[in-house]
Design an enzyme around this catalytic site. Structure first.
Site, PDB file in Angstrom:
ATOM      1  N   ARG A  13       0.330   9.483  14.124  1.00  0.00           N
ATOM      2  CA  ARG A  13       1.514   9.072  13.382  1.00  0.00           C
ATOM      3  C   ARG A  13       2.395   8.185  14.247  1.00  0.00           C
ATOM      4  O   ARG A  13       2.250   8.098  15.455  1.00  0.00           O
ATOM      5  CB  ARG A  13       2.313  10.307  12.940  1.00  0.00           C
ATOM      6  CG  ARG A  13       1.644  11.191  11.891  1.00  0.00           C
ATOM      7  CD  ARG A  13       1.546  10.506  10.528  1.00  0.00           C
ATOM      8  NE  ARG A  13       2.798   9.853  10.181  1.00  0.00           N
ATOM      9  CZ  ARG A  13       3.876  10.469   9.707  1.00  0.00           C
ATOM     10  NH1 ARG A  13       3.859  11.780   9.532  1.00  0.00           N
ATOM     11  NH2 ARG A  13       4.976   9.788   9.416  1.00  0.00           N
TER      12      ARG A  13
ATOM     13  N   LYS B 109       0.818  -1.214   0.000  1.00  0.00           N
ATOM     14  CA  LYS B 109       0.000   0.000   0.000  1.00  0.00           C
ATOM     15  C   LYS B 109       0.853   1.265   0.000  1.00  0.00           C
ATOM     16  O   LYS B 109       0.354   2.347  -0.350  1.00  0.00           O
ATOM     17  CB  LYS B 109      -0.964   0.012   1.182  1.00  0.00           C
ATOM     18  CG  LYS B 109      -0.337   0.092   2.552  1.00  0.00           C
ATOM     19  CD  LYS B 109      -1.381   0.014   3.650  1.00  0.00           C
ATOM     20  CE  LYS B 109      -0.770   0.044   5.032  1.00  0.00           C
ATOM     21  NZ  LYS B 109      -0.094   1.322   5.334  1.00  0.00           N
ATOM     22  N   ASP B 110       2.126   1.169   0.383  1.00  0.00           N
ATOM     23  CA  ASP B 110       3.021   2.329   0.388  1.00  0.00           C
ATOM     24  C   ASP B 110       3.756   2.525  -0.935  1.00  0.00           C
ATOM     25  O   ASP B 110       4.442   3.538  -1.108  1.00  0.00           O
ATOM     26  CB  ASP B 110       4.074   2.183   1.501  1.00  0.00           C
ATOM     27  CG  ASP B 110       3.483   2.228   2.892  1.00  0.00           C
ATOM     28  OD1 ASP B 110       2.434   2.879   3.069  1.00  0.00           O
ATOM     29  OD2 ASP B 110       4.061   1.605   3.798  1.00  0.00           O
TER      30      ASP B 110
ATOM     31  N   CYS C 290      -0.944   7.163  -2.291  1.00  0.00           N
ATOM     32  CA  CYS C 290      -1.078   6.440  -1.031  1.00  0.00           C
ATOM     33  C   CYS C 290      -1.806   7.256   0.034  1.00  0.00           C
ATOM     34  O   CYS C 290      -2.372   6.686   0.961  1.00  0.00           O
ATOM     35  CB  CYS C 290       0.311   6.060  -0.509  1.00  0.00           C
ATOM     36  SG  CYS C 290       1.356   5.194  -1.693  1.00  0.00           S
TER      37      CYS C 290
ATOM     38  N   ARG D 153       1.674   4.115  18.222  1.00  0.00           N
ATOM     39  CA  ARG D 153       0.241   4.417  18.155  1.00  0.00           C
ATOM     40  C   ARG D 153      -0.512   3.736  19.297  1.00  0.00           C
ATOM     41  O   ARG D 153      -1.418   4.312  19.893  1.00  0.00           O
ATOM     42  CB  ARG D 153      -0.316   3.989  16.796  1.00  0.00           C
ATOM     43  CG  ARG D 153       0.311   4.741  15.638  1.00  0.00           C
ATOM     44  CD  ARG D 153      -0.313   4.341  14.327  1.00  0.00           C
ATOM     45  NE  ARG D 153       0.569   4.686  13.216  1.00  0.00           N
ATOM     46  CZ  ARG D 153       0.257   4.545  11.942  1.00  0.00           C
ATOM     47  NH1 ARG D 153      -0.927   4.074  11.599  1.00  0.00           N
ATOM     48  NH2 ARG D 153       1.108   4.870  10.997  1.00  0.00           N
TER      49      ARG D 153
ATOM     50  N   ARG E 146      -8.444   8.188   4.181  1.00  0.00           N
ATOM     51  CA  ARG E 146      -9.403   7.158   3.753  1.00  0.00           C
ATOM     52  C   ARG E 146     -10.196   6.643   4.946  1.00  0.00           C
ATOM     53  O   ARG E 146     -11.428   6.520   4.886  1.00  0.00           O
ATOM     54  CB  ARG E 146      -8.636   6.005   3.083  1.00  0.00           C
ATOM     55  CG  ARG E 146      -9.491   4.768   2.796  1.00  0.00           C
ATOM     56  CD  ARG E 146      -8.625   3.601   2.362  1.00  0.00           C
ATOM     57  NE  ARG E 146      -7.684   3.190   3.384  1.00  0.00           N
ATOM     58  CZ  ARG E 146      -7.959   2.393   4.396  1.00  0.00           C
ATOM     59  NH1 ARG E 146      -9.191   1.925   4.567  1.00  0.00           N
ATOM     60  NH2 ARG E 146      -7.033   2.055   5.271  1.00  0.00           N
ATOM     61  N   ARG E 147      -9.505   6.315   6.021  1.00  0.00           N
ATOM     62  CA  ARG E 147     -10.202   5.826   7.211  1.00  0.00           C
ATOM     63  C   ARG E 147     -11.054   6.923   7.834  1.00  0.00           C
ATOM     64  O   ARG E 147     -12.182   6.674   8.268  1.00  0.00           O
ATOM     65  CB  ARG E 147      -9.178   5.309   8.234  1.00  0.00           C
ATOM     66  CG  ARG E 147      -8.498   4.006   7.816  1.00  0.00           C
ATOM     67  CD  ARG E 147      -7.353   3.669   8.740  1.00  0.00           C
ATOM     68  NE  ARG E 147      -6.695   2.421   8.343  1.00  0.00           N
ATOM     69  CZ  ARG E 147      -5.419   2.136   8.609  1.00  0.00           C
ATOM     70  NH1 ARG E 147      -4.669   3.009   9.261  1.00  0.00           N
ATOM     71  NH2 ARG E 147      -4.895   0.989   8.212  1.00  0.00           N
TER      72      ARG E 147
END
Length: 334
Positions: free
Chosen positions: A146, A80-81, A240, A152, A128-129
């Site tokens: 971040r 995904k990156d 991304c 996190r 997106r989330r």
């Protein structure tokens, strides 16, 4: 042959992923390798949301430079990156089998998004989330989160957030299961990012030996689906860090064969579905569609789906989405 040098970021998850590829190279191909840890731009800038940093390749550029200079032989990325367009001379030699593609809701006190208190603080690093959270609960306050997985989780432990959202694949790979509530979110509620839960292995295009052996680690069903996802994002000229969710999967997941050649042939007539969403980070407006197609035409139909979104104003919507920093609640400082 001398050991291959695998470039990787230094987080616990990145090292798990690199060591996973290192072990597979030895177990399946009897190829030795060593790791070289690299700090990327995305790892260094931690006080600004990713999308606000801008640019592509936030977690890959430094590794790409080392590949092009010959200082490493391959790089292991979360797919995904990986930007849609790679630097000239580099290629994705293989895409590994996906883990659980879903995002995961994590909280010490609350069992689900629906049980969060009014105006709950939910941490996420992803537009997106945030978009899909706000579509589910307009009152939720989405705040920038971040750092690596452990960082996190520590911020959740500190009480700074009522809940956070992380990729379930990373949690499973790291064996994290200690929270009171860890609830994978169904794709009907939270469409993942392109390539989520798969690894992309990058090398020099000219290194024919490495291209050949890495190809043996390729998972064909995952490759078919993630190529379609990447085509959808490519057509939208996204990246991304924009609020785009797209997921492609086989309708019938009973996929097995004696060899890759037999499997690839058997998959041609099987159907995949492609589901996508784009919208504003505040959840006020979004486009969402789902289509089915033969897997042999997955990339073509992903392109067609993106064209349908464009006809409905997707590019204008994405442009507007990037102006929402102060108005919808992602903090510019942690």
């Amino acid at each position: 042959m001398k050991p291959l040098i695998i470039g990787t970021r230094g987080s616990a998850l990145a090292l798990w992923q690199a060591n996973y590829i290192k072990q597979r190279l030895w177990d399946e191909l009897q190829q030795e390798s060593v790791l070289q840890i690299v700090k990327t731009k995305g790892d260094k800038i931690l006080d600004v949301p990713l999308a606000k940093i801008g640019g592509k390749g936030l977690f890959t550029k430094e590794l790409d430079d080392l590949l092009l200079s010959g200082k490493i032989d391959l790089a292991v990325h979360s797919l995904k990156d990986v930007p849609i367009e790679l630097p000239k001379g580099l290629k994705l030699a293989c895409i590994t089998k996906r883990e659980d593609v879903r995002d995961c809701f994590l909280s010490h006190k609350f069992s689900s998004i629906s049980t969060l208190p009014p105006n709950a603080k939910v941490g996420t690093t992803s537009l997106r989330r945030a978009m899909q959270l706000k579509a589910l609960r307009q009152d939720i306050c989405t705040l920038s989160l971040r750092g690596n997985v452990q960082t996190r989780l520590a911020k959740l432990d500190s009480g700074a957030y009522d809940a956070i959202i992380l990729a379930n694949a990373g949690l499973k790979r790291l064996g994290i299961n200690h929270l009171a509530y860890m609830v994978p979110l169904e794709i009907t509620d939270m469409i993942p990012a392109m390539g989520q839960a798969a690894l992309g292995i990058e090398c020099r295009e000219s290194d024919s030996y490495l291209v050949e052996i890495l190809g043996k680690l390729n998972d064909i069903p995952t490759s078919i689906c993630t190529q379609a996802e990447r085509e959808f994002v490519r057509t939208l000229d996204g990246g991304c860090q924009v609020p785009i969710g797209v997921h492609c999967a086989f309708v019938d997941e009973t996929l097995s064969a004696e060899s890759n050649e037999v499997l690839e042939s058997a998959l041609q007539e099987k159907k995949v579905y492609i589901e996508a969403i784009i919208g504003l980070p505040n959840g006020a407006r979004f486009l969402r569609e789902r289509i089915c197609a033969k897997s042999s035409q997955a990339v073509f139909y992903a392109n067609s789906l993106a064209q349908s979104f464009i006809a409905q104003g997707a590019k204008e919507l994405l442009k507007e989405a990037m102006q929402f920093w102060d108005s919808f609640g992602i903090a510019t400082k942690e």
